[in-house]
Scaffold this motif. Sequence first.
Motif, PDB file in Angstrom:
ATOM      1  N   VAL A 187      45.567  39.597  31.030  1.00 52.36           N
ATOM      2  CA  VAL A 187      45.606  40.521  32.160  1.00 52.36           C
ATOM      3  C   VAL A 187      44.437  41.479  31.978  1.00 52.36           C
ATOM      4  O   VAL A 187      44.361  42.200  30.970  1.00 52.36           O
ATOM      5  CB  VAL A 187      46.929  41.311  32.215  1.00 52.36           C
ATOM      6  N   LEU A 237      49.434  41.826  37.661  1.00 52.60           N
ATOM      7  CA  LEU A 237      49.958  40.485  37.447  1.00 52.60           C
ATOM      8  C   LEU A 237      51.417  40.468  37.860  1.00 52.60           C
ATOM      9  O   LEU A 237      52.213  41.286  37.390  1.00 52.60           O
ATOM     10  CB  LEU A 237      49.844  40.093  35.972  1.00 52.60           C
ATOM     11  N   CYS A 238      51.773  39.554  38.739  1.00 57.78           N
ATOM     12  CA  CYS A 238      53.182  39.346  39.083  1.00 57.78           C
ATOM     13  C   CYS A 238      53.656  38.057  38.435  1.00 57.78           C
ATOM     14  O   CYS A 238      52.958  37.035  38.458  1.00 57.78           O
ATOM     15  CB  CYS A 238      53.373  39.276  40.598  1.00 57.78           C
ATOM     16  N   VAL A 239      54.840  38.125  37.845  1.00 64.97           N
ATOM     17  CA  VAL A 239      55.436  36.977  37.172  1.00 64.97           C
ATOM     18  C   VAL A 239      56.693  36.581  37.934  1.00 64.97           C
ATOM     19  O   VAL A 239      57.587  37.403  38.158  1.00 64.97           O
ATOM     20  CB  VAL A 239      55.792  37.306  35.711  1.00 64.97           C
ATOM     21  N   LEU A 242      58.113  40.248  28.900  1.00 66.97           N
ATOM     22  CA  LEU A 242      57.785  41.643  29.178  1.00 66.97           C
ATOM     23  C   LEU A 242      58.223  42.542  28.014  1.00 66.97           C
ATOM     24  O   LEU A 242      57.496  43.440  27.600  1.00 66.97           O
ATOM     25  CB  LEU A 242      58.485  42.078  30.467  1.00 66.97           C
ATOM     26  N   LEU A 271      54.798  48.238  32.888  1.00 69.59           N
ATOM     27  CA  LEU A 271      55.584  47.018  32.979  1.00 69.59           C
ATOM     28  C   LEU A 271      56.787  47.266  33.872  1.00 69.59           C
ATOM     29  O   LEU A 271      57.489  48.265  33.705  1.00 69.59           O
ATOM     30  CB  LEU A 271      56.056  46.588  31.586  1.00 69.59           C
ATOM     31  N   THR A 284      46.877  49.224  35.430  1.00 69.23           N
ATOM     32  CA  THR A 284      47.186  47.856  35.047  1.00 69.23           C
ATOM     33  C   THR A 284      48.696  47.681  35.066  1.00 69.23           C
ATOM     34  O   THR A 284      49.427  48.465  34.466  1.00 69.23           O
ATOM     35  CB  THR A 284      46.649  47.543  33.643  1.00 69.23           C
ATOM     36  N   VAL A 342      52.133  44.801  35.089  1.00 70.96           N
ATOM     37  CA  VAL A 342      52.762  43.481  35.032  1.00 70.96           C
ATOM     38  C   VAL A 342      54.138  43.638  35.647  1.00 70.96           C
ATOM     39  O   VAL A 342      54.937  44.463  35.199  1.00 70.96           O
ATOM     40  CB  VAL A 342      52.873  42.951  33.598  1.00 70.96           C
TER      41      VAL A 342
END
Length: 269
Positions: free
Chosen positions: A43, A49-51, A63, A188, A217, A219
């Motif tokens: 990343v 970033l999508c999970v 995560l 996160l 940033t 996730v």
Amino acid sequence: MSSAASTSPSEATADTTVPMIRADRVCKSFGTLRVLKGVSLEVARGEVLCVIGPSGSGKSTFLRCVNHLEPIDAGRLYVDGDLIGYREKGGRLHEMSPRDAARQRRDIGMVFQHFNLFPHRTALENVIEAPMQVKKLRRADAVARATELLTRVGLADKADSYPAQLSGGQQQRVAIARALAMDPKLMLFDEPTSALDPELVGEVLTVMRELAATGMTMVVVTHEMGFAREVADQLVFMDGGVVVESGPPREVLAAPKHERTQVFLSRIL
């Protein structure tokens, strides 16, 4: 809601060529259950970033490994170039002390599915707790920062309210403000809207969109495909403890290449 960003000293001196997250063949088991089976991904700084993936695919576990809430069994996890949770000596990993791991963790904000607010403290008190206890911030400075953050998430008028007096969406926005109060370099989000009533999802996603726009940033483990399509720079589909497919979200969602991705998206879209 304001989207103005503040720059921490660590951000000002950061090496922009180093990925914010680098996972190298990360493995994690719970007893005989292998949850992560060699997850590798990067990343970039400022990237979202999508999970996505089915329940049990390892998304939330990954995560939690990023900030060492769960220790890994094999592989390496780096945040901003630093090995997370371990020190490497002679090619072997040695787990950090809880104190040193906590010191790393304070630079990583996390918002959970359930809000985990202190029920006996007001919204403001929830936000100032960690900066005062962990960073030893003076109360006046912590209150000023918390007031700014509650304003940013649209809750300036709820500073003196207790969690029981807030809707689920409001509680989750307090949780976001609480995480931001530590001035993290990485955020996160573990399915942050899944516990909310449908009419409250939008207010949380709006705050997350504004946060992404500041260059944070992020996730995000999510089932909100519209958010992923609009906000994410990269989309990862996990299944069975591995990364099955990744790429720009519009491409993955519109024309998934892997059969497992196709089946999953056909069920939820």
